[in-house]
Design a protein around this motif. Structure first.
Motif, PDB file in Angstrom:
ATOM      1  N   CYS A   1     -46.157  -8.951  -9.942  1.00 22.90           N
ATOM      2  CA  CYS A   1     -46.408  -8.627 -11.346  1.00 22.90           C
ATOM      3  C   CYS A   1     -47.672  -9.308 -11.856  1.00 22.90           C
ATOM      4  O   CYS A   1     -48.474  -8.695 -12.581  1.00 22.90           O
ATOM      5  CB  CYS A   1     -45.208  -9.045 -12.197  1.00 22.90           C
ATOM      6  SG  CYS A   1     -43.713  -8.066 -11.928  1.00 22.90           S
ATOM      7  N   GLY A   2     -47.844 -10.556 -11.502  1.00 25.17           N
ATOM      8  CA  GLY A   2     -49.007 -11.297 -11.976  1.00 25.17           C
ATOM      9  C   GLY A   2     -50.309 -10.733 -11.461  1.00 25.17           C
ATOM     10  O   GLY A   2     -51.265 -10.552 -12.220  1.00 25.17           O
TER      11      GLY A   2
ATOM     12  N   TRP B   1     -45.056 -11.237 -18.901  1.00 22.33           N
ATOM     13  CA  TRP B   1     -46.087 -10.764 -17.988  1.00 22.33           C
ATOM     14  C   TRP B   1     -47.270 -11.737 -17.945  1.00 22.33           C
ATOM     15  O   TRP B   1     -47.876 -11.945 -16.892  1.00 22.33           O
ATOM     16  CB  TRP B   1     -46.570  -9.384 -18.411  1.00 22.33           C
ATOM     17  CG  TRP B   1     -45.455  -8.422 -18.696  1.00 22.33           C
ATOM     18  CD1 TRP B   1     -45.188  -7.789 -19.884  1.00 22.33           C
ATOM     19  CD2 TRP B   1     -44.419  -7.993 -17.791  1.00 22.33           C
ATOM     20  NE1 TRP B   1     -44.085  -7.000 -19.769  1.00 22.33           N
ATOM     21  CE2 TRP B   1     -43.581  -7.094 -18.497  1.00 22.33           C
ATOM     22  CE3 TRP B   1     -44.123  -8.275 -16.454  1.00 22.33           C
ATOM     23  CZ2 TRP B   1     -42.469  -6.485 -17.921  1.00 22.33           C
ATOM     24  CZ3 TRP B   1     -43.015  -7.670 -15.876  1.00 22.33           C
ATOM     25  CH2 TRP B   1     -42.207  -6.787 -16.593  1.00 22.33           C
TER      26      TRP B   1
ATOM     27  N   ALA C   1     -47.008 -18.674  -7.177  1.00 21.80           N
ATOM     28  CA  ALA C   1     -45.858 -17.862  -6.771  1.00 21.80           C
ATOM     29  C   ALA C   1     -46.088 -17.237  -5.404  1.00 21.80           C
ATOM     30  O   ALA C   1     -45.179 -17.192  -4.569  1.00 21.80           O
ATOM     31  CB  ALA C   1     -45.592 -16.769  -7.812  1.00 21.80           C
TER      32      ALA C   1
ATOM     33  N   VAL D   1     -41.221 -21.190 -15.108  1.00 25.03           N
ATOM     34  CA  VAL D   1     -41.561 -19.883 -14.548  1.00 25.03           C
ATOM     35  C   VAL D   1     -41.145 -19.777 -13.089  1.00 25.03           C
ATOM     36  O   VAL D   1     -40.556 -18.774 -12.660  1.00 25.03           O
ATOM     37  CB  VAL D   1     -43.072 -19.607 -14.695  1.00 25.03           C
ATOM     38  CG1 VAL D   1     -43.435 -18.260 -14.066  1.00 25.03           C
ATOM     39  CG2 VAL D   1     -43.475 -19.647 -16.154  1.00 25.03           C
ATOM     40  N   LEU D   2     -41.439 -20.810 -12.297  1.00 27.26           N
ATOM     41  CA  LEU D   2     -41.239 -20.724 -10.845  1.00 27.26           C
ATOM     42  C   LEU D   2     -39.873 -21.195 -10.385  1.00 27.26           C
ATOM     43  O   LEU D   2     -39.440 -20.828  -9.285  1.00 27.26           O
ATOM     44  CB  LEU D   2     -42.327 -21.529 -10.128  1.00 27.26           C
ATOM     45  CG  LEU D   2     -43.764 -21.063 -10.405  1.00 27.26           C
ATOM     46  CD1 LEU D   2     -44.759 -21.972  -9.710  1.00 27.26           C
ATOM     47  CD2 LEU D   2     -43.960 -19.618  -9.965  1.00 27.26           C
TER      48      LEU D   2
ATOM     49  N   TRP E   1     -49.201 -17.800 -13.333  1.00 26.16           N
ATOM     50  CA  TRP E   1     -48.700 -18.558 -12.192  1.00 26.16           C
ATOM     51  C   TRP E   1     -48.623 -17.716 -10.916  1.00 26.16           C
ATOM     52  O   TRP E   1     -47.920 -18.062  -9.984  1.00 26.16           O
ATOM     53  CB  TRP E   1     -47.318 -19.125 -12.518  1.00 26.16           C
ATOM     54  CG  TRP E   1     -47.367 -20.115 -13.628  1.00 26.16           C
ATOM     55  CD1 TRP E   1     -47.013 -19.923 -14.928  1.00 26.16           C
ATOM     56  CD2 TRP E   1     -47.846 -21.464 -13.541  1.00 26.16           C
ATOM     57  NE1 TRP E   1     -47.232 -21.060 -15.671  1.00 26.16           N
ATOM     58  CE2 TRP E   1     -47.732 -22.025 -14.842  1.00 26.16           C
ATOM     59  CE3 TRP E   1     -48.347 -22.248 -12.507  1.00 26.16           C
ATOM     60  CZ2 TRP E   1     -48.117 -23.337 -15.117  1.00 26.16           C
ATOM     61  CZ3 TRP E   1     -48.734 -23.562 -12.786  1.00 26.16           C
ATOM     62  CH2 TRP E   1     -48.614 -24.091 -14.077  1.00 26.16           C
ATOM     63  N   ARG E   2     -49.379 -16.635 -10.859  1.00 28.46           N
ATOM     64  CA  ARG E   2     -49.282 -15.701  -9.740  1.00 28.46           C
ATOM     65  C   ARG E   2     -49.694 -16.325  -8.398  1.00 28.46           C
ATOM     66  O   ARG E   2     -49.090 -16.031  -7.361  1.00 28.46           O
ATOM     67  CB  ARG E   2     -50.125 -14.452 -10.013  1.00 28.46           C
ATOM     68  CG  ARG E   2     -51.623 -14.711 -10.091  1.00 28.46           C
ATOM     69  CD  ARG E   2     -52.399 -13.482 -10.577  1.00 28.46           C
ATOM     70  NE  ARG E   2     -53.851 -13.701 -10.521  1.00 28.46           N
ATOM     71  CZ  ARG E   2     -54.533 -14.334 -11.445  1.00 28.46           C
ATOM     72  NH1 ARG E   2     -53.906 -14.839 -12.507  1.00 28.46           N
ATOM     73  NH2 ARG E   2     -55.840 -14.491 -11.318  1.00 28.46           N
TER      74      ARG E   2
ATOM     75  N   THR F   1     -42.862 -12.313  -9.019  1.00 29.09           N
ATOM     76  CA  THR F   1     -43.819 -12.928  -9.934  1.00 29.09           C
ATOM     77  C   THR F   1     -45.250 -12.724  -9.446  1.00 29.09           C
ATOM     78  O   THR F   1     -46.146 -12.383 -10.240  1.00 29.09           O
ATOM     79  CB  THR F   1     -43.528 -14.429 -10.078  1.00 29.09           C
ATOM     80  OG1 THR F   1     -42.210 -14.604 -10.612  1.00 29.09           O
ATOM     81  CG2 THR F   1     -44.528 -15.104 -11.002  1.00 29.09           C
TER      82      THR F   1
ATOM     83  N   MET G   1     -46.316 -14.624 -15.744  1.00 30.91           N
ATOM     84  CA  MET G   1     -46.413 -14.229 -14.336  1.00 30.91           C
ATOM     85  C   MET G   1     -47.867 -14.178 -13.881  1.00 30.91           C
ATOM     86  O   MET G   1     -48.196 -14.606 -12.770  1.00 30.91           O
ATOM     87  CB  MET G   1     -45.753 -12.871 -14.130  1.00 30.91           C
ATOM     88  CG  MET G   1     -44.228 -12.896 -14.224  1.00 30.91           C
ATOM     89  SD  MET G   1     -43.565 -11.225 -14.047  1.00 30.91           S
ATOM     90  CE  MET G   1     -41.908 -11.589 -13.425  1.00 30.91           C
TER      91      MET G   1
ATOM     92  N   TRP H   1     -37.794 -14.071  -6.292  1.00 26.64           N
ATOM     93  CA  TRP H   1     -38.455 -14.236  -7.594  1.00 26.64           C
ATOM     94  C   TRP H   1     -39.944 -14.504  -7.448  1.00 26.64           C
ATOM     95  O   TRP H   1     -40.759 -13.944  -8.182  1.00 26.64           O
ATOM     96  CB  TRP H   1     -37.798 -15.354  -8.396  1.00 26.64           C
ATOM     97  CG  TRP H   1     -38.519 -15.586  -9.688  1.00 26.64           C
ATOM     98  CD1 TRP H   1     -39.289 -16.665 -10.020  1.00 26.64           C
ATOM     99  CD2 TRP H   1     -38.604 -14.684 -10.791  1.00 26.64           C
ATOM    100  NE1 TRP H   1     -39.841 -16.500 -11.266  1.00 26.64           N
ATOM    101  CE2 TRP H   1     -39.427 -15.286 -11.763  1.00 26.64           C
ATOM    102  CE3 TRP H   1     -38.060 -13.435 -11.054  1.00 26.64           C
ATOM    103  CZ2 TRP H   1     -39.715 -14.674 -12.978  1.00 26.64           C
ATOM    104  CZ3 TRP H   1     -38.342 -12.821 -12.262  1.00 26.64           C
ATOM    105  CH2 TRP H   1     -39.160 -13.455 -13.204  1.00 26.64           C
ATOM    106  N   TRP H   2     -40.322 -15.367  -6.510  1.00 22.72           N
ATOM    107  CA  TRP H   2     -41.733 -15.713  -6.362  1.00 22.72           C
ATOM    108  C   TRP H   2     -42.559 -14.503  -5.943  1.00 22.72           C
ATOM    109  O   TRP H   2     -43.677 -14.312  -6.422  1.00 22.72           O
ATOM    110  CB  TRP H   2     -41.888 -16.859  -5.368  1.00 22.72           C
ATOM    111  CG  TRP H   2     -41.183 -18.096  -5.818  1.00 22.72           C
ATOM    112  CD1 TRP H   2     -41.068 -18.555  -7.104  1.00 22.72           C
ATOM    113  CD2 TRP H   2     -40.460 -19.032  -5.012  1.00 22.72           C
ATOM    114  NE1 TRP H   2     -40.333 -19.708  -7.141  1.00 22.72           N
ATOM    115  CE2 TRP H   2     -39.941 -20.050  -5.871  1.00 22.72           C
ATOM    116  CE3 TRP H   2     -40.198 -19.141  -3.644  1.00 22.72           C
ATOM    117  CZ2 TRP H   2     -39.177 -21.112  -5.404  1.00 22.72           C
ATOM    118  CZ3 TRP H   2     -39.447 -20.207  -3.166  1.00 22.72           C
ATOM    119  CH2 TRP H   2     -38.943 -21.180  -4.041  1.00 22.72           C
TER     120      TRP H   2
END
Length: 399
Positions: free
Chosen positions: A296-297, A239, A249, A189-190, A245-246, A293, A242, A289-290
């Motif tokens: 969204c998370g 989703w 991130a 993911v990350l 792992w929010r 993420t 995300m 990206w982080w």
């Protein structure tokens, strides 16, 4: 406030509203920083630049990701995708290029090349694609221009590419969904999903950001990837991953932001070593990206609900986006004689811009022709992002 059921993705609407909303303070900030923009304040400095860099790498990428998810919903409705997307995007784009955007270019040539003609005289040159407004650096203003509306043009092109891919490879989305539904850890993911953006950032040295569509490969690499990820992964466990792992991130995004600030400060006057430059471009892509993420998370965790404000703002926000940059630039000219301190003028510009743009929406939504040219959906109609659904998955649920 209404709580959501598992099939409704209200958080995508909230994300879209907040991401578009960020554009107003960001573009007001562009008036006060040392970076090139259409008009500049006499008080422009480097003071705000670290804060601008906090959102610069990711806010538009987030919009393309959400735009891809919205396109997935529209594709699922059957035929008519190309026509509906073209009407929704191309009509406001063309109207914007010849009605909304020209004042930006007019004030730009007034301040940068000291153009003394009237607005009517400028418009005659504008529609004739005049190419004689050139600065001391030899760079000339391309007319007509879409300025901030480049996003609309890119979204339309990516939508057509997504439609063609959908037709040519019907099983691709299901393949991506199955891949995302497998047990996934932090490394995937990350880092795994960030790798394409890290690679895309390496193109920045070869292809600077131009927003001219035909020679903008760095932007196509990052925004095309995010759009297709939203398109192909909208009904998957993306989703949920995300959301899970929010926090990590967010921590990584803030660390990356700090490293970028230190890097730019240390190498403000000298060239960095090539290896270090390549590493920092990876950090920039990672930050993009982080931050997406994390956004969204956290949105899925806290904003996955319906509300009267969501229903009101969802059809308004695209209209606000179309109007906002022209309103900002005109307001800077109106406020200029007052010689207000930047600390007063800046917040005033933000408040006035939001107020005038929302007023423009309230007035325009009552006129059918204006609704079409300003991208306002029919009153009461749900937008694509808010009605996107997720297929049942064993990985769904709260983190």
């Amino acid at each position: 406030m209404n709580t959501t059921n598992s099939s409704r993705q209200y958080f995508l609407d909230w994300l879209r509203i907040l991401a578009f909303g960020l554009l107003v303070p960001y573009h007001v900030g562009m008036y006060y920083v040392s970076w090139d923009w259409h008009v500049k304040s006499a008080a422009a400095s480097e003071l705000l630049e670290p804060f601008m860099l906090l959102t610069a790498p990711w806010r538009l990428g987030l919009l393309f990701l959400v735009g891809g998810a919205a396109a997935r919903y529209l594709l699922g409705k059957g035929d008519g995708f190309v026509g509906s997307r073209s009407k929704r995007l191309l009509i406001p784009l063309i109207f914007g290029m010849f009605v909304i955007v020209p004042p930006q270019a007019f004030f730009e040539v007034q301040t940068k090349v000291h153009y003394a003609g009237s607005y009517l005289e400028f418009m005659q040159l504008y529609v004739q694609a005049f190419h004689g407004f050139c600065g001391k650096d030899g760079q000339c203003l391309d007319l007509p221009t879409w300025n901030h509306l480049w996003f609309v043009a890119y979204l339309w092109v990516y939508s057509l590419i997504g439609w063609a891919l959908w037709r040519a490879w019907p099983g691709l989305a299901a393949l991506v969904e199955r891949g995302l539904a497998r047990p996934r850890g932090a490394l995937f993911v990350l880092l795994g999903l960030a790798t394409p953006l890290m690679a895309a950032r390496q193109l920045a040295g070869l292809f600077e950001s131009t927003h001219n569509l035909t020679w903008d490969w760095y932007n196509h690499a990052q925004y095309g990837y995010l759009f297709l990820l939203g398109l192909l992964g909208a009904h998957s466990a993306l989703w949920t991953l995300m959301q899970q792992w929010r926090r990590w991130a967010l921590v990584l995004a803030l660390l990356a932001w700090a490293l970028i600030i230190i890097y730019f400060k240390a190498y403000q006057q000298i060239e960095p070593p090539p290896a270090l430059r390549a590493v920092m471009r990876c950090v920039w892509g990672g930050l993009e990206w982080w931050a997406i993420t994390a956004a969204c998370g956290h949105a899925r965790q806290w904003l996955n609900f319906d509300h009267a404000w969501r229903r009101w703002l969802t059809p308004a926000i695209f209209c606000v986006y179309i109007l906002h940059q022209t309103v900002i630039i005109i307001l800077t000219r109106v406020l200029l004689p007052l010689a207000l301190p930047a600390a007063v003028e800046g917040p005033l510009l933000i408040v006035l811009t939001f107020g005038l743009c929302l007023l423009g929406y309230v007035l325009a939504r009552r006129v059918p022709l204006l609704r079409d040219v300003l991208g306002i959906s029919a009153r009461g109609r749900e937008t694509a992002a808010s009605t996107a659904t997720m297929q049942p998955s064993s990985t769904q649920g709260s983190a």
